[in-house]
Design a protein around this motif. Structure first.
Motif, PDB file in Angstrom:
ATOM      1  N   ARG A  39       9.887   3.254  -3.399  1.00 18.40           N
ATOM      2  CA  ARG A  39       9.954   4.717  -2.471  1.00 18.40           C
ATOM      3  C   ARG A  39       9.781   3.997  -1.142  1.00 18.40           C
ATOM      4  O   ARG A  39       8.744   3.255  -0.626  1.00 18.40           O
ATOM      5  CB  ARG A  39       8.877   5.736  -2.694  1.00 18.40           C
ATOM      6  N   ARG A  40      10.596   4.212  -0.041  1.00 15.92           N
ATOM      7  CA  ARG A  40      10.712   4.014   1.484  1.00 15.92           C
ATOM      8  C   ARG A  40      11.138   5.045   2.199  1.00 15.92           C
ATOM      9  O   ARG A  40      11.972   5.711   1.610  1.00 15.92           O
ATOM     10  CB  ARG A  40      11.429   2.686   1.620  1.00 15.92           C
ATOM     11  N   SER A  41      10.524   5.461   3.275  1.00 12.53           N
ATOM     12  CA  SER A  41      11.279   6.562   4.039  1.00 12.53           C
ATOM     13  C   SER A  41      12.692   6.006   4.454  1.00 12.53           C
ATOM     14  O   SER A  41      13.027   5.016   5.060  1.00 12.53           O
ATOM     15  CB  SER A  41      10.522   6.976   5.271  1.00 12.53           C
ATOM     16  N   GLU A 169      13.904   9.293  -5.829  1.00 12.49           N
ATOM     17  CA  GLU A 169      13.947   7.573  -5.911  1.00 12.49           C
ATOM     18  C   GLU A 169      14.416   7.368  -7.291  1.00 12.49           C
ATOM     19  O   GLU A 169      15.308   6.688  -7.448  1.00 12.49           O
ATOM     20  CB  GLU A 169      12.371   7.091  -5.726  1.00 12.49           C
TER      21      GLU A 169
END
Ligand SMILES: Cc1cc2nc3c(=O)[nH]c(=O)nc-3n(C[C@H](O)[C@H](O)[C@H](O)COP(=O)(O)O)c2cc1C
Length: 210
Positions: A39-41, A169
């Motif tokens: 998960r990453r913005s 995600e």
């Protein structure tokens, strides 16, 4: 997740009418550990639309019912469930009804561009095919817990939003949480009832290819 249903199925729905959502799934392609690690913005979205199955799965992960006695996917202080959940997409604005796993069309217009303006011009909100908006009825929680209930409402929304990020995600989608917005402007764009205040927005879509 196999995408069998198109998001555009929501287009013909008239304002005030409800549509049952495709059932949620409890088995996916990714482990929770992988979803946490990856998960990453994401703030750059492809115009490709996630399917209705994916939108339904996301709403279920955020606030869906997961027990026969009505408890939900995300924890809530005292099970007071102060959150109301809306979905903005190209086919209008929808209110999620957890008990029926259905959406009710609140507005036929695409509100994503005015929503982006109400978020101080964060234009990726206009590009993201989906945005989930959490509004809170603080009274549901403060009527039991007094002022301490205020902090519980924000803890509740953090749980719901993280479920949403990890589910996104796991579906191969990217997401970003948005806390920077003008509360009154967002409430006006969404035409929220006077007892609801917008508290968090999560924009979701496929990552744009570099
Ligand atoms: C409460 C909160 C509010 C946030 N508001 C915004 C926002 O308004 N706009 C934005 O682009 N990112 C926003 N973010 C995302 C953070 O910038 C991001 O989580 C941080 O840079 C760490 O990066 P990561 O999410 O990729 O791990 C917010 C994050 C949190 C937790």
């Amino acid at each position: 997740m196999e995408m069998r249903r198109q998001l555009g199925e929501l287009a013909p729905l008239a304002a005030g009418k409800s549509a049952e959502l495709p059932p949620h799934r409890e088995v996916g392609q990714m482990t929770v550990e992988e979803a946490i690690a990856r998960r990453r913005s994401v703030r750059s979205f492809s115009p490709e639309e996630p399917g209705l199955d994916a939108a339904a799965q996301l709403l279920w992960a955020a606030q869906g019912i997961t027990s026969e006695d009505g408890l939900r996917a995300a924890p809530s202080a005292g099970a007071r469930y102060p959150l109301e959940t809306c979905l903005a997409c190209p086919y209008g604005l929808f209110h999620y009804e957890p008990a029926k796993h259905a959406v009710t069309k609140a507005q036929v217009e695409d509100v994503r561009a005015p929503l982006a303006s109400a978020c101080f011009g964060q234009t990726f909100i206009a590009d993201a095919p989906l945005s989930v908006i959490f509004a809170a009825v603080h009274e549901r929680t403060t009527s039991r817990y007094g002022d301490r209930g205020i902090r519980y409402v924000y803890m509740d929304v953090g749980h719901a939003a993280e479920n949403l990020h990890l589910q996104a995600e796991a579906l191969g989608l990217g997401s970003v949480p948005v806390g920077a917005f003008d509360d009154d402007a967002v409430a006006e764009v969404l035409r929220l009832p006077s007892d609801q205040r917008p508290i968090y927005i999560v924009a979701i879509g496929f990552r744009a290819r570099a």
